[in-house]
Design a protein around this motif. Structure first.
Motif, PDB file in Angstrom:
ATOM      1  N   ASN A  35       0.711  -1.202  -0.005  1.00  0.00           N
ATOM      2  CA  ASN A  35       0.076   0.017  -0.106  1.00  0.00           C
ATOM      3  C   ASN A  35       0.942   1.249  -0.076  1.00  0.00           C
ATOM      4  N   PRO A  36       0.089   2.545  -0.152  1.00  0.00           N
ATOM      5  CA  PRO A  36       1.155   3.750  -0.105  1.00  0.00           C
ATOM      6  C   PRO A  36       2.445   3.843   1.239  1.00  0.00           C
ATOM      7  N   LYS A  37       1.988   2.864   2.046  1.00  0.00           N
ATOM      8  CA  LYS A  37       3.102   3.254   3.344  1.00  0.00           C
ATOM      9  C   LYS A  37       4.083   1.920   3.429  1.00  0.00           C
ATOM     10  N   PHE A  38       3.390   1.050   3.198  1.00  0.00           N
ATOM     11  CA  PHE A  38       4.168  -0.411   3.650  1.00  0.00           C
ATOM     12  C   PHE A  38       4.380  -1.348   2.491  1.00  0.00           C
ATOM     13  N   LEU A  39       5.244  -2.464   2.432  1.00  0.00           N
ATOM     14  CA  LEU A  39       5.340  -3.606   1.739  1.00  0.00           C
ATOM     15  C   LEU A  39       5.448  -4.831   2.793  1.00  0.00           C
ATOM     16  N   ALA A  40       4.501  -5.753   2.291  1.00  0.00           N
ATOM     17  CA  ALA A  40       4.691  -6.912   3.335  1.00  0.00           C
ATOM     18  C   ALA A  40       4.791  -8.092   2.596  1.00  0.00           C
ATOM     19  N   ILE A  41       5.713  -8.938   2.911  1.00  0.00           N
ATOM     20  CA  ILE A  41       6.094 -10.237   2.101  1.00  0.00           C
ATOM     21  C   ILE A  41       5.852 -11.384   3.032  1.00  0.00           C
ATOM     22  N   ILE A  42       5.266 -12.510   2.586  1.00  0.00           N
ATOM     23  CA  ILE A  42       5.459 -13.674   3.483  1.00  0.00           C
ATOM     24  C   ILE A  42       6.799 -14.445   3.397  1.00  0.00           C
ATOM     25  N   VAL A  43       7.445 -14.663   4.301  1.00  0.00           N
ATOM     26  CA  VAL A  43       8.873 -15.237   4.515  1.00  0.00           C
ATOM     27  C   VAL A  43       9.016 -16.679   5.108  1.00  0.00           C
ATOM     28  N   GLU A  44      10.001 -17.340   5.084  1.00  0.00           N
ATOM     29  CA  GLU A  44      10.232 -18.600   5.667  1.00  0.00           C
ATOM     30  C   GLU A  44      10.356 -17.999   7.167  1.00  0.00           C
ATOM     31  N   ALA A  45       9.764 -19.035   8.086  1.00  0.00           N
ATOM     32  CA  ALA A  45       9.731 -19.022   9.486  1.00  0.00           C
ATOM     33  C   ALA A  45       9.925 -20.406  10.081  1.00  0.00           C
ATOM     34  N   GLY A  46      10.937 -20.556  10.969  1.00  0.00           N
ATOM     35  CA  GLY A  46      10.930 -21.679  11.902  1.00  0.00           C
ATOM     36  C   GLY A  46       9.744 -21.992  12.640  1.00  0.00           C
ATOM     37  N   GLY A  47       9.060 -22.859  12.929  1.00  0.00           N
ATOM     38  CA  GLY A  47       8.124 -23.223  13.634  1.00  0.00           C
ATOM     39  C   GLY A  47       6.978 -22.495  13.810  1.00  0.00           C
ATOM     40  N   GLY A  48       6.538 -22.083  12.600  1.00  0.00           N
ATOM     41  CA  GLY A  48       5.249 -21.201  12.425  1.00  0.00           C
ATOM     42  C   GLY A  48       5.192 -20.416  11.306  1.00  0.00           C
ATOM     43  N   GLY A  49       4.384 -19.402  11.170  1.00  0.00           N
ATOM     44  CA  GLY A  49       4.174 -18.839   9.893  1.00  0.00           C
ATOM     45  C   GLY A  49       4.593 -17.252  10.097  1.00  0.00           C
ATOM     46  N   ALA A  50       5.138 -16.582   9.378  1.00  0.00           N
ATOM     47  CA  ALA A  50       5.715 -15.210   9.670  1.00  0.00           C
ATOM     48  C   ALA A  50       5.456 -14.297   8.249  1.00  0.00           C
ATOM     49  N   PHE A  51       5.329 -12.986   8.346  1.00  0.00           N
ATOM     50  CA  PHE A  51       5.815 -11.979   7.147  1.00  0.00           C
ATOM     51  C   PHE A  51       6.439 -10.931   7.653  1.00  0.00           C
TER      52      PHE A  51
END
Length: 473
Positions: free
Chosen positions: A43-59
């Motif tokens: 969006n006009p303020k932020f960039l969000a990307i789903i990333v690799e994460a050990g033991g769960g899910g993260a972005f």
């Protein structure tokens, strides 16, 4: 002798250009989860990307201006216990993002304007209602705090994020996995595609399938569908011979397609990104290294090929910037954020113009950040078009607004079921309830003040630690 007449269009010369090296985001471990979502939201303020994460899910969430190499210890947003499958920014609050996960939950997060020191692990609200993984999220285009989710249990749930409540559950409409869900312009209808090869138009408040078309594309691989500004539905899918195909349909007459074009032979599902202001649809295939774009008009053949942006590297996912986040001074009409294995690269679509003046024809008024309706008004049957803003002077994001979740009290006033009591007894009971409520409110206030004081103390200690570390360096 006949002369070939060239179709007139201001978008015939749109061209794409990859951002410079200093405009990219480097060293991001993009998720390797097998799922056909875009893995990126912007969006006009932020960039969000789903990333690799050990033991769960993260972005990971980055301010748009924070380009270059991303620190490997950069804080992430990680409250899920299994991989994150989809993320979506709220169109009415640029600091609020929703995430869906294999752990069957949806979480809604408030992202601070400053870069946090620690991981963000506490969502504003967790929405629980699906029995299997949740892979699709979509905010309502005009109603405040209304969020749609679709899961592997073949159920679509519409939530009021402001209260944490389930508003509607559409659970008998899809016999198999749902591949895509899209709202129309004013959020009165949904178009869905499903593994049973059926394209459906649904009125969510009535809980009815308004129209459906079996085998809009005859292949078995996943279909995608988006509403156009004219109310038609643009689809991507596969032929029986596994060739990729695009189609345009009129929901009032699903018998024959308005347009149907075969494209190429490839396995990647084509993700359509539609811009209602220009009528251009951009097709990005996962694993492809190109973006094809077409203009959708009211004249036959309705879908007109414009051009292809090609690069060397295949894309792992793609983010699509809302119109209000574009640079109007450079005649930028679309911006993508292309995910590679370890980086994110902006791709800018431009219409070449000689003049430096604002180009009215390229930038009609576009949906702004203000909602047209409250959740209760929409649920009661009201519809409203998006509130439009002009981009003539550029877009200035409003100040960050905190999303407050007000859980409804299930112990709200209910009529007594026993025999009627005397007036004096009920008055005494009421005053007792009032006193109890006031005591609780006082306790909550003191707790809130205590938590705030502790947070300020933690922040001060962190700053002292940073200064100490800098001093020792």
């Amino acid at each position: 002798m006949s002369r070939r007449v060239v179709r007139q269009s201001k978008f015939r010369h749109v061209f794409g250009q990859a951002g410079k090296a200093e405009q990219t985001y480097e060293d991001i471990r993009v998720s390797k989860v097998t799922w056909d979502s875009s893995f990126c939201a912007v969006n006009p303020k932020f960039l969000a990307i789903i990333v690799e994460a050990g033991g769960g899910g993260a972005f990971i969430v980055l301010p748009l201006a924070k380009t270059g190499r991303v620190d490997k210890n950069h804080p992430t947003v990680n409250g899920h216990t299994a991989p994150v499958l989809d993320i979506d920014w709220c169109p009415h609050n640029d600091s609020v993002i929703a995430s869906a996960s294999e752990d069957t939950t949806i979480m809604v997060w408030q992202i601070p304007d400053y870069t946090p020191v620690r991981n963000i692990t506490e969502p504003i609200v967790t929405l629980e209602g699906h029995s299997k993984r949740v892979g699709i999220l979509s905010w309502h285009p005009t109603a405040r705090n209304v969020l749609l989710s679709a899961g592997g249990d073949n159920v679509i749930i519409i939530w009021n994020v402001g209260t944490g409540e389930m508003l509607l559950s559409l659970d008998d409409m899809h016999p198999d996995v749902i591949h895509s869900v899209c709202w129309n312009t004013n959020g009165s209808l949904l178009s869905t595609t499903c593994k049973d090869k059926t394209l459906r138009v649904i009125d969510p408040r009535k809980g009815q399938v308004v129209a459906e078309r079996f085998a809009a594309h005859e292949g078995m691989r996943p279909m995608r569908a988006v509403f156009t500004r004219q109310g038609h539905i643009f689809t991507t899918g596969f032929t029986r011979m596994s060739q990729r195909e695009l189609g345009l349909w009129d929901p009032n007459n699903f018998e024959e397609p308005m347009a149907l074009q075969e494209m190429d032979t490839s396995n990647g599902v084509l993700l359509p990104f539609y811009d209602p202001d220009s009528g251009i649809v951009y097709l990005c295939g996962k694993g492809d290294s190109s973006i094809r774009y077409f203009e959708i008009t009211d004249e036959p053949p309705f879908v007109h090929y414009l051009n292809t942006f090609s690069s060397k590297e295949p894309q792992r996912g793609m983010g699509f910037m809302p119109k209000r986040g574009l640079d109007v001074s450079k005649c930028e009409i679309a911006r993508f954020y292309k995910l590679h294995e370890r980086k994110c690269e902006p791709i800018i679509m431009t219409v070449p113009r000689k003049s430096d003046l604002f180009q009215d024809d390229l930038y009609p008024d576009t949906p702004g950040p203000e909602p047209s309706l409250e959740a209760d008004e929409w649920l009661a049957g009201q519809d409203a078009d998006p509130i439009l803003i002009s981009l003539r002077d550029g877009y200035v994001p409003p100040k960050s607004r905190e999303l407050r979740v007000t859980k409804r009290n299930i112990l709200d006033v209910r009529p007594p079921t026993g025999p009627r009591r005397s007036q004096s007894a009920s008055d005494a009971s009421f005053s007792q309830q009032q006193q109890t409520l006031e005591t609780l409110l006082e306790e909550m206030k003191s707790l809130r003040e205590r938590v705030q004081a502790q947070e300020e103390r933690i922040t001060a200690l962190e700053n002292m630690l940073c200064e100490f570390v800098d001093g020792t360096d």
